[in-house]
Design an enzyme around this catalytic site. Structure first.
Site, PDB file in Angstrom:
ATOM      1  N   GLY A  46      -5.448   7.614  -4.620  1.00  0.00           N
ATOM      2  CA  GLY A  46      -6.329   6.443  -4.565  1.00  0.00           C
ATOM      3  C   GLY A  46      -5.579   5.250  -4.021  1.00  0.00           C
ATOM      4  O   GLY A  46      -4.355   5.144  -4.172  1.00  0.00           O
ATOM      5  N   GLN A  51      -3.753  -3.329  -1.984  1.00  0.00           N
ATOM      6  CA  GLN A  51      -2.424  -2.694  -1.957  1.00  0.00           C
ATOM      7  C   GLN A  51      -1.828  -2.646  -0.550  1.00  0.00           C
ATOM      8  O   GLN A  51      -0.638  -2.419  -0.394  1.00  0.00           O
ATOM      9  CB  GLN A  51      -2.495  -1.273  -2.545  1.00  0.00           C
ATOM     10  CG  GLN A  51      -2.802  -1.265  -4.050  1.00  0.00           C
ATOM     11  CD  GLN A  51      -2.885   0.152  -4.571  1.00  0.00           C
ATOM     12  OE1 GLN A  51      -3.931   0.780  -4.503  1.00  0.00           O
ATOM     13  NE2 GLN A  51      -1.781   0.668  -5.089  1.00  0.00           N
ATOM     14  N   CYS A 114       0.765   4.894  -9.769  1.00  0.00           N
ATOM     15  CA  CYS A 114       0.187   3.963  -8.794  1.00  0.00           C
ATOM     16  C   CYS A 114       1.150   3.806  -7.631  1.00  0.00           C
ATOM     17  O   CYS A 114       2.357   3.689  -7.846  1.00  0.00           O
ATOM     18  CB  CYS A 114      -0.041   2.615  -9.471  1.00  0.00           C
ATOM     19  SG  CYS A 114      -0.743   1.366  -8.389  1.00  0.00           S
ATOM     20  N   LEU A 115       0.618   3.797  -6.417  1.00  0.00           N
ATOM     21  CA  LEU A 115       1.488   3.662  -5.243  1.00  0.00           C
ATOM     22  C   LEU A 115       2.193   2.303  -5.214  1.00  0.00           C
ATOM     23  O   LEU A 115       3.221   2.161  -4.548  1.00  0.00           O
ATOM     24  CB  LEU A 115       0.677   3.872  -3.954  1.00  0.00           C
ATOM     25  CG  LEU A 115       0.132   5.299  -3.783  1.00  0.00           C
ATOM     26  CD1 LEU A 115      -0.727   5.395  -2.531  1.00  0.00           C
ATOM     27  CD2 LEU A 115       1.267   6.317  -3.726  1.00  0.00           C
ATOM     28  N   HIS A 156      -9.195   2.833 -12.323  1.00  0.00           N
ATOM     29  CA  HIS A 156      -7.843   2.367 -11.972  1.00  0.00           C
ATOM     30  C   HIS A 156      -7.889   1.542 -10.688  1.00  0.00           C
ATOM     31  O   HIS A 156      -7.333   0.440 -10.624  1.00  0.00           O
ATOM     32  CB  HIS A 156      -6.916   3.590 -11.808  1.00  0.00           C
ATOM     33  CG  HIS A 156      -5.557   3.275 -11.255  1.00  0.00           C
ATOM     34  ND1 HIS A 156      -4.387   3.541 -11.946  1.00  0.00           N
ATOM     35  CD2 HIS A 156      -5.164   2.734 -10.068  1.00  0.00           C
ATOM     36  CE1 HIS A 156      -3.357   3.162 -11.207  1.00  0.00           C
ATOM     37  NE2 HIS A 156      -3.796   2.671 -10.059  1.00  0.00           N
ATOM     38  N   GLU A 157      -8.577   2.077  -9.666  1.00  0.00           N
ATOM     39  CA  GLU A 157      -8.647   1.367  -8.382  1.00  0.00           C
ATOM     40  C   GLU A 157      -9.466   0.087  -8.504  1.00  0.00           C
ATOM     41  O   GLU A 157      -9.141  -0.930  -7.874  1.00  0.00           O
ATOM     42  CB  GLU A 157      -9.239   2.267  -7.289  1.00  0.00           C
ATOM     43  CG  GLU A 157      -8.440   3.537  -6.988  1.00  0.00           C
ATOM     44  CD  GLU A 157      -6.966   3.287  -6.732  1.00  0.00           C
ATOM     45  OE1 GLU A 157      -6.597   2.215  -6.225  1.00  0.00           O
ATOM     46  OE2 GLU A 157      -6.155   4.175  -7.073  1.00  0.00           O
ATOM     47  N   HIS A 160      -7.544  -2.868  -9.578  1.00  0.00           N
ATOM     48  CA  HIS A 160      -6.792  -3.548  -8.505  1.00  0.00           C
ATOM     49  C   HIS A 160      -7.628  -4.675  -7.899  1.00  0.00           C
ATOM     50  O   HIS A 160      -7.080  -5.704  -7.484  1.00  0.00           O
ATOM     51  CB  HIS A 160      -6.421  -2.559  -7.389  1.00  0.00           C
ATOM     52  CG  HIS A 160      -5.217  -1.717  -7.691  1.00  0.00           C
ATOM     53  ND1 HIS A 160      -3.957  -2.241  -7.895  1.00  0.00           N
ATOM     54  CD2 HIS A 160      -5.078  -0.374  -7.810  1.00  0.00           C
ATOM     55  CE1 HIS A 160      -3.099  -1.253  -8.128  1.00  0.00           C
ATOM     56  NE2 HIS A 160      -3.750  -0.105  -8.084  1.00  0.00           N
TER      57      HIS A 160
END
Ligand code: NI
Length: 189
Positions: A46, A51, A114-115, A156-157, A160
């Site tokens: 994701g 990001q 998470c990236l 989660h996304e 952000h």
């Protein structure tokens, strides 16, 4: 398509609240294509636009990123004849201006990563089922009940988009330990 740079904590950009997408134009299509490219390259499941530094209410998800290098597995278990199993197909999903308007009281816990917080994982509790509404790349509105891994990933996304990363949802002690570990990993790199 271009692989864009993924912003990592503690960059203050990640704390920005993203704005609604208003123009469903070619620039948006390019951004979405780049986000998929960036996510598959990382690899991750994701990615939110913030990001890659774009404060827009837009995120991409693929829970089954195909392993490009995977050989189709040859299976001889069924009556001796050989047949191959294809690797998992890519399943790209785009969520634009997503909203959750109903969430189950029942919670589920996943070990999240998470990236923007590389190499760090922590258990996060979230509603197990949600009802969500979002737009697709053409601006068309969709609505669906979502559960399982997709529900967790979408929430989660969506965090952000509000400037929240998953570490904000764990205890202060766990967060401090995770940040220390991340600093060590960065020094070692
Ligand atoms: Ni993330």
């Amino acid at each position: 398509m271009t692989i864009r740079t993924i912003i990592e904590i503690p960059d203050p950009i990640l704390k920005q609240v993203s704005s609604p997408v208003e123009k469903f134009d070619d620039d948006l299509k390019t951004l979405v294509a780049d986000m998929f490219e960036t996510m598959y390259d990382a690899p991750g499941i994701g990615l939110a636009a913030i990001q890659v530094g774009m404060p827009l209410r837009l995120l991409v998800i693929d829970l089954q990123p195909e392993d490009e290098d995977a050989e189709p597995e040859v299976c001889t278990a069924h009556g001796g004849h050989e047949h191959s199993h294809q690797p998992l197909r890519k399943e790209p999903r785009v969520f634009i201006n997503p909203e959750v308007f109903d969430a189950s009281e029942e919670l589920s816990t996943y070990s999240e990563g998470c990236l923007s917080v590389p190499e760090i994982y922590a258990d996060v509790e979230r509603p197990a089922r949600i009802r969500a509404r979002w737009q697709d790349i053409d601006g068309k509105t969709h609505e669906a009940d979502i559960d399982g891994m997709l529900a967790t990933c979408l929430q989660h996304e969506m965090d952000h988009l509000e400037g929240i990363v998953f570490l904000d949802r764990v205890s202060r002690l766990k967060r401090q330990m995770a940040i220390k570990k991340l600093e060590k990993l960065r020094k070692a790199a």
